[in-house]
Design a protein around this motif. Structure first.
Motif, PDB file in Angstrom:
ATOM      1  N   ASN A  62      -8.023   4.259   8.610  1.00  0.00           N
ATOM      2  CA  ASN A  62      -9.488   4.004   8.507  1.00  0.00           C
ATOM      3  C   ASN A  62     -10.432   4.233   9.688  1.00  0.00           C
ATOM      4  O   ASN A  62     -11.849   4.367   9.619  1.00  0.00           O
ATOM      5  CB  ASN A  62      -9.844   2.623   7.782  1.00  0.00           C
ATOM      6  CG  ASN A  62      -9.207   2.430   6.405  1.00  0.00           C
ATOM      7  OD1 ASN A  62      -8.723   3.469   6.029  1.00  0.00           O
ATOM      8  ND2 ASN A  62      -9.025   1.196   5.892  1.00  0.00           N
ATOM      9  N   SER A 103      -6.015   0.374   6.293  1.00  0.00           N
ATOM     10  CA  SER A 103      -4.943   1.395   7.044  1.00  0.00           C
ATOM     11  C   SER A 103      -5.687   1.607   8.652  1.00  0.00           C
ATOM     12  O   SER A 103      -6.720   1.660   8.786  1.00  0.00           O
ATOM     13  CB  SER A 103      -5.096   2.737   6.086  1.00  0.00           C
ATOM     14  OG  SER A 103      -4.414   3.608   6.768  1.00  0.00           O
ATOM     15  N   LEU A 137      -5.868   9.254   2.740  1.00  0.00           N
ATOM     16  CA  LEU A 137      -5.759   7.889   2.157  1.00  0.00           C
ATOM     17  C   LEU A 137      -5.007   7.659   1.046  1.00  0.00           C
ATOM     18  O   LEU A 137      -5.135   8.335  -0.023  1.00  0.00           O
ATOM     19  CB  LEU A 137      -7.307   7.404   1.677  1.00  0.00           C
ATOM     20  CG  LEU A 137      -8.393   7.390   3.233  1.00  0.00           C
ATOM     21  CD1 LEU A 137      -9.704   6.849   2.719  1.00  0.00           C
ATOM     22  CD2 LEU A 137      -7.796   6.591   4.543  1.00  0.00           C
ATOM     23  N   ARG A 153      -7.030  -5.666   1.501  1.00  0.00           N
ATOM     24  CA  ARG A 153      -8.200  -4.928   1.352  1.00  0.00           C
ATOM     25  C   ARG A 153      -9.569  -5.271   2.312  1.00  0.00           C
ATOM     26  O   ARG A 153      -9.413  -6.524   2.494  1.00  0.00           O
ATOM     27  CB  ARG A 153      -8.835  -4.658  -0.068  1.00  0.00           C
ATOM     28  CG  ARG A 153      -7.637  -4.292  -0.794  1.00  0.00           C
ATOM     29  CD  ARG A 153      -7.894  -3.969  -2.276  1.00  0.00           C
ATOM     30  NE  ARG A 153      -6.817  -3.471  -3.231  1.00  0.00           N
ATOM     31  CZ  ARG A 153      -6.553  -2.143  -3.094  1.00  0.00           C
ATOM     32  NH1 ARG A 153      -7.120  -1.429  -2.680  1.00  0.00           N
ATOM     33  NH2 ARG A 153      -5.527  -1.755  -3.821  1.00  0.00           N
ATOM     34  N   ASP A 196      -3.626   4.644  -2.154  1.00  0.00           N
ATOM     35  CA  ASP A 196      -3.704   3.277  -2.746  1.00  0.00           C
ATOM     36  C   ASP A 196      -2.924   3.522  -3.625  1.00  0.00           C
ATOM     37  O   ASP A 196      -2.610   4.457  -4.371  1.00  0.00           O
ATOM     38  CB  ASP A 196      -5.141   3.348  -2.767  1.00  0.00           C
ATOM     39  CG  ASP A 196      -5.554   1.814  -2.733  1.00  0.00           C
ATOM     40  OD1 ASP A 196      -4.655   0.964  -2.884  1.00  0.00           O
ATOM     41  OD2 ASP A 196      -6.750   1.469  -3.014  1.00  0.00           O
ATOM     42  N   ASN A 197      -2.821   2.104  -4.484  1.00  0.00           N
ATOM     43  CA  ASN A 197      -2.111   1.971  -5.777  1.00  0.00           C
ATOM     44  C   ASN A 197      -2.595   0.657  -6.397  1.00  0.00           C
ATOM     45  O   ASN A 197      -3.145  -0.420  -5.410  1.00  0.00           O
ATOM     46  CB  ASN A 197      -0.606   2.044  -5.629  1.00  0.00           C
ATOM     47  CG  ASN A 197       0.082   0.917  -4.861  1.00  0.00           C
ATOM     48  OD1 ASN A 197       0.239  -0.094  -5.225  1.00  0.00           O
ATOM     49  ND2 ASN A 197       0.274   1.386  -3.578  1.00  0.00           N
ATOM     50  N   ILE A 247      -1.358  -5.681  -1.216  1.00  0.00           N
ATOM     51  CA  ILE A 247      -2.184  -4.778  -0.365  1.00  0.00           C
ATOM     52  C   ILE A 247      -3.414  -5.598   0.314  1.00  0.00           C
ATOM     53  O   ILE A 247      -3.865  -6.327  -0.557  1.00  0.00           O
ATOM     54  CB  ILE A 247      -2.656  -3.644  -1.221  1.00  0.00           C
ATOM     55  CG1 ILE A 247      -1.489  -2.936  -1.641  1.00  0.00           C
ATOM     56  CG2 ILE A 247      -3.820  -2.944  -0.490  1.00  0.00           C
ATOM     57  CD1 ILE A 247      -1.976  -1.672  -2.722  1.00  0.00           C
ATOM     58  N   LEU A 274     -11.593  -1.071  -0.021  1.00  0.00           N
ATOM     59  CA  LEU A 274     -10.704  -0.277   0.523  1.00  0.00           C
ATOM     60  C   LEU A 274      -9.600  -0.650   1.189  1.00  0.00           C
ATOM     61  O   LEU A 274      -9.501  -1.946   1.926  1.00  0.00           O
ATOM     62  CB  LEU A 274     -11.767   0.558   1.854  1.00  0.00           C
ATOM     63  CG  LEU A 274     -10.748   1.779   2.532  1.00  0.00           C
ATOM     64  CD1 LEU A 274     -10.673   2.909   1.606  1.00  0.00           C
ATOM     65  CD2 LEU A 274     -11.792   1.981   3.872  1.00  0.00           C
ATOM     66  N   ALA A 275      -8.149  -0.044   0.934  1.00  0.00           N
ATOM     67  CA  ALA A 275      -7.126  -0.604   1.437  1.00  0.00           C
ATOM     68  C   ALA A 275      -7.312  -0.526   2.854  1.00  0.00           C
ATOM     69  O   ALA A 275      -7.461   0.572   3.045  1.00  0.00           O
ATOM     70  CB  ALA A 275      -6.060  -0.102   0.753  1.00  0.00           C
ATOM     71  N   TYR A 312     -10.672   3.049  -4.642  1.00  0.00           N
ATOM     72  CA  TYR A 312     -10.221   1.550  -5.474  1.00  0.00           C
ATOM     73  C   TYR A 312     -11.144   1.293  -6.665  1.00  0.00           C
ATOM     74  O   TYR A 312     -10.594   0.829  -7.650  1.00  0.00           O
ATOM     75  CB  TYR A 312     -10.204   0.640  -4.547  1.00  0.00           C
ATOM     76  CG  TYR A 312      -9.864  -0.968  -4.765  1.00  0.00           C
ATOM     77  CD1 TYR A 312      -8.448  -0.912  -5.395  1.00  0.00           C
ATOM     78  CD2 TYR A 312     -10.413  -1.862  -4.862  1.00  0.00           C
ATOM     79  CE1 TYR A 312      -7.987  -2.142  -5.925  1.00  0.00           C
ATOM     80  CE2 TYR A 312      -9.862  -3.019  -5.422  1.00  0.00           C
ATOM     81  CZ  TYR A 312      -8.801  -3.107  -5.851  1.00  0.00           C
ATOM     82  OH  TYR A 312      -8.271  -4.449  -6.667  1.00  0.00           O
ATOM     83  N   LYS A 353       0.766  -1.267  -0.108  1.00  0.00           N
ATOM     84  CA  LYS A 353      -0.049  -0.057   0.040  1.00  0.00           C
ATOM     85  C   LYS A 353       0.884   1.429   0.182  1.00  0.00           C
ATOM     86  O   LYS A 353       0.630   2.115  -0.605  1.00  0.00           O
ATOM     87  CB  LYS A 353      -0.793   0.108   1.190  1.00  0.00           C
ATOM     88  CG  LYS A 353      -1.854   1.340   1.407  1.00  0.00           C
ATOM     89  CD  LYS A 353      -2.970   0.944   2.292  1.00  0.00           C
ATOM     90  CE  LYS A 353      -2.029   1.360   3.578  1.00  0.00           C
ATOM     91  NZ  LYS A 353      -1.973   2.929   3.753  1.00  0.00           N
ATOM     92  N   ASP A 354       1.933   1.139   0.564  1.00  0.00           N
ATOM     93  CA  ASP A 354       3.128   2.240   0.714  1.00  0.00           C
ATOM     94  C   ASP A 354       4.187   1.928  -0.312  1.00  0.00           C
ATOM     95  O   ASP A 354       5.238   1.681   0.331  1.00  0.00           O
ATOM     96  CB  ASP A 354       3.720   2.359   1.994  1.00  0.00           C
ATOM     97  CG  ASP A 354       2.438   2.833   3.009  1.00  0.00           C
ATOM     98  OD1 ASP A 354       2.184   4.188   3.040  1.00  0.00           O
ATOM     99  OD2 ASP A 354       1.949   2.162   4.116  1.00  0.00           O
TER     100      ASP A 354
END
Length: 281
Positions: A189, A186, A274, A178, A276-277, A176, A183-184, A204, A150-151
């Motif tokens: 959140n 974290s 937030l 989810r 994401d990738n 990642i 939603l990733a 996402y 995610k990072d």
């Protein structure tokens, strides 16, 4: 689970383990653990004889004292979660233990990786990340350290850090993790309002649609399309969307078949930021 608060005690314990030729996997965290963190611990368990997890909320990588103060701290729950996945060692140092009386970052040159994406919006952030990761790797001296994708920019920077400082550790990135709605996961959140939590999966969903359009649209067209989607969602504010080469993290002028690319995004849901990738083909 063995719990240590000082470098000396942890190092002494790990030196014994290394004398017995035990391999060590390491998962550095800032606490407020979730299933994404636990997936890293489980992977480390599969691949190593011993797993060390650190919990340390690092002051030098926050953009403001306000954000630092609001970061969720849930140590009791974190300990229970780590015991549930049979973590071997937990390291919970104080700020003084890590920084003595000098809470400041070292300055790093990550060959330009630090100036892309997050680096453009969070000045000094990766100096803070580099400072703490280098310190922790030197304390634990693991065989392998695990980071979530995610990072992704942070992951590439940590790989560069290990390479530049000749640290004898393998840096492994893991997929990642989810929520069911995409939603990733974290730690941030938990701070989302009900309304923002409901709309957050839009991030996402948009990335997935952008992935499908990649190739059919050029980068400029795709970026405009993403910006347009977020204008339709007043509860979310797009900070950036970019497509970058996975290795250099720079946006290419043209797409080359042999290179790997990734779409990166940062979005504000209220005052919660937030990221994401997704990998692109």
């Amino acid at each position: 689970m063995n719990i240590f608060n000082t470098k000396l005690e942890l190092k002494a314990f790990l030196a014994e383990q290394k004398e017995r030729a035990k391999s060590i996997g390491f998962v550095p965290t800032m606490g407020a653990l979730h299933q994404g963190h636990l997936s890293l611990v489980k992977r480390a368990k599969e691949k190593n004889d011993l797993v060390v997890v650190s919990i340390f909320v690092n002051p030098t990588q926050f953009d403001s004292n306000e954000d630092l103060k609001k970061y969720p701290q849930t140590l009791k729950n974190d300990k229970e979660l780590l015991e549930s996945v049979a973590c071997d060692v937990l390291f919970v140092p104080s700020v003084e233990e890590i920084y003595d009386n000098n809470i400041s970052s070292e300055k790093f040159n990550f060959d330009g990786l630090e100036h892309e994406m997050e680096g453009k919006f969070r000045e000094g952030h990766f100096d803070g990340v580099g400072t703490i990761v280098k310190a922790l790797l030197e304390i634990v001296m693991p065989n392998t350290a695990y980071f979530g994708k995610k990072d992704f920019q942070q992951l590439q920077i940590v790989k560069k850090l290990a390479e530049k400082y000749d640290l004898p550790v393998k840096i492994k990135g893991r997929p990642i993790y989810r929520e069911n709605d995409g939603l990733a996961m974290s730690s941030r959140n938990a701070r989302l309002t009900k309304e923002h939590r409901e709309i957050a999966p839009f991030i996402y969903k948009t990335l997935k649609k952008a992935k499908k359009k990649f190739g059919a649209k050029n980068i400029e067209e795709l970026t405009k399309w993403v910006k347009k989607q977020f204008k339709k969602e007043p509860l979310l504010e797009l900070e950036y969307f970019t497509i970058a080469d996975e290795k250099t993290l720079q946006t290419p002028k043209k797409i080359e078949a042999k290179k790997k690319y990734r779409a990166f995004i940062a979005v504000f849901a209220g005052d919660i930021r937030l990221i994401d990738n997704v990998g692109l083909k």
